[in-house]
Each structure stands twice: as structure tokens, then as C-alpha cells.
Motif scaffolding. Structure first.
Motif, PDB file in Angstrom:
ATOM      1  N   ASP A  67     -30.858 -44.522   6.028  1.00  0.00           N
ATOM      2  CA  ASP A  67     -29.615 -44.334   5.281  1.00  0.00           C
ATOM      3  C   ASP A  67     -28.567 -43.806   6.254  1.00  0.00           C
ATOM      4  OD1 ASP A  67     -27.486 -43.261   3.729  1.00  0.00           O
ATOM      5  OD2 ASP A  67     -28.835 -42.813   2.067  1.00  0.00           O
ATOM      6  N   ASP A  69     -25.269 -43.351   6.051  1.00  0.00           N
ATOM      7  CA  ASP A  69     -24.333 -42.338   5.551  1.00  0.00           C
ATOM      8  C   ASP A  69     -24.981 -40.955   5.526  1.00  0.00           C
ATOM      9  OD1 ASP A  69     -22.207 -44.101   5.190  1.00  0.00           O
ATOM     10  OD2 ASP A  69     -22.775 -44.558   3.120  1.00  0.00           O
ATOM     11  N   MET A  72     -25.571 -39.670   9.105  1.00  0.00           N
ATOM     12  CA  MET A  72     -24.318 -39.242   9.726  1.00  0.00           C
ATOM     13  C   MET A  72     -23.874 -37.897   9.160  1.00  0.00           C
ATOM     14  SD  MET A  72     -22.172 -42.810  10.053  1.00  0.00           S
ATOM     15  CE  MET A  72     -20.750 -41.998  10.811  1.00  0.00           C
ATOM     16  N   ALA A  73     -24.026 -37.701   7.873  1.00  0.00           N
ATOM     17  CA  ALA A  73     -23.651 -36.418   7.266  1.00  0.00           C
ATOM     18  C   ALA A  73     -24.509 -35.287   7.834  1.00  0.00           C
ATOM     19  CB  ALA A  73     -23.789 -36.484   5.747  1.00  0.00           C
ATOM     20  N   VAL A  86     -18.122 -46.773  11.185  1.00  0.00           N
ATOM     21  CA  VAL A  86     -19.252 -47.619  10.785  1.00  0.00           C
ATOM     22  C   VAL A  86     -18.761 -49.055  10.699  1.00  0.00           C
ATOM     23  CG1 VAL A  86     -20.917 -48.119   8.947  1.00  0.00           C
ATOM     24  CG2 VAL A  86     -20.349 -45.741   9.516  1.00  0.00           C
ATOM     25  N   GLU A  88     -20.136 -53.182   9.977  1.00  0.00           N
ATOM     26  CA  GLU A  88     -21.205 -53.956   9.350  1.00  0.00           C
ATOM     27  C   GLU A  88     -21.427 -55.215  10.160  1.00  0.00           C
ATOM     28  OE1 GLU A  88     -22.497 -55.726   5.000  1.00  0.00           O
ATOM     29  OE2 GLU A  88     -20.744 -54.436   5.173  1.00  0.00           O
ATOM     30  N   THR A  95     -23.048 -47.398  13.982  1.00  0.00           N
ATOM     31  CA  THR A  95     -22.052 -46.495  14.541  1.00  0.00           C
ATOM     32  C   THR A  95     -22.554 -46.079  15.924  1.00  0.00           C
ATOM     33  OG1 THR A  95     -20.691 -44.527  14.139  1.00  0.00           O
ATOM     34  CG2 THR A  95     -23.028 -44.361  13.563  1.00  0.00           C
ATOM     35  N   GLU A 109     -28.552 -48.557  10.622  1.00  0.00           N
ATOM     36  CA  GLU A 109     -29.417 -48.796   9.460  1.00  0.00           C
ATOM     37  C   GLU A 109     -29.724 -50.283   9.471  1.00  0.00           C
ATOM     38  OE1 GLU A 109     -28.793 -49.019   4.665  1.00  0.00           O
ATOM     39  OE2 GLU A 109     -27.746 -47.407   5.732  1.00  0.00           O
TER      40      GLU A 109
END
Length: 119
Positions: A67, A69, A72-73, A86, A88, A95, A109
């Protein structure tokens, strides 16, 4: 025959880069000699991409996650600097992040079949 792969990250500040892999990413390691850390890599796979003359023989390091996101968090909360947004691609979300004392590595991912869990 082949028993593993050894990835090398060249760094102008090896101690800062080692601290990043040790303290921020939390990779297990052995101390080979006086702080010369060798890290256990996450499961890995190898891809061969077509290259132009300037890229022939060049290698890249990408860490994979389930995942992007959430990863990264989590890394951002630890102070990791992301050097790109990011994007696609047909093969996944990607990233890049800065390794202190070294250069950029990729984080993605995957949306392609993965090979690292083959037996």
C-alpha cells in the motif's frame, strides 16, 4: 549454485545511509566489522529491461510495498524525504525517496505478478 543476491548502495556519507536503513526502515543487519553493516533485504526479484546505450548495465533499487499511500505516510512521519510525486505506470504506483548520504531509490506498489514468493 546461486544462494542469494548482494545489493550495494554507494554513498558519500555511508554512516548516514546505514543509519537510514537501520533506524528508519528497520532492516535487520549484521555488523561485518567496526560498523560495516550488512542488511537483510526484503524478499527480492530481478527484472531485465531493454536499455539504450547510456543505460546498458545500469542497475536500480526499488523497494516494494502493498500500500504505497500507507507506506509513504509511515515513512513521512519518520522524516523520509520523497523526491517525486506518485506516478502511475502500467506495472504499478511509484515514487522515489532520498537515502541520506546517498541518492534516490524507488518505492512502488506493484500491479504486476510478483516473483519474490515463488518456490
Amino acid at each position: 549454485m546461486i544462494t542469494g543476491a548482494h545489493t550495494i548502495v554507494h554513498a558519500t556519507d555511508a554512516e548516514a545511509a546505514r543509519a537510514f536503513f537501520r533506524d528508519v526502515l528497520g532492516l535487520p543487519y549484521v555488523d561485518a566489522n567496526d560498523g560495516w553493516l550488512i542488511f537483510k533485504s526484503p524478499p527480492a526479484e530481478l527484472a531485465v529491461h531493454p536499455a539504450g546505450p547510456a543505460d546498458n548495465g545500469r542497475a536500480e533499487l526499488y523497494l516494494m510495498c502493498d500500500d504505497l499511500d500507507a507506506t509513504m505516510a509511515e515513512l513521512g512521519a519518520k522524516g523520509v524525504e520523497f523526491t517525486s510525486g506518485v506516478s502511475e505506470a502500467r506495472w504499478g504506483l511509484i515514487t522515489h525517496l532520498q537515502v541520506p548520504g546517498a541518492g534516490e531509490i524507488g518505492l512502488y506498489e506493484p500491479r504486476h505478478p510478483i516473483a519474490y514468493d515463488l518456490t
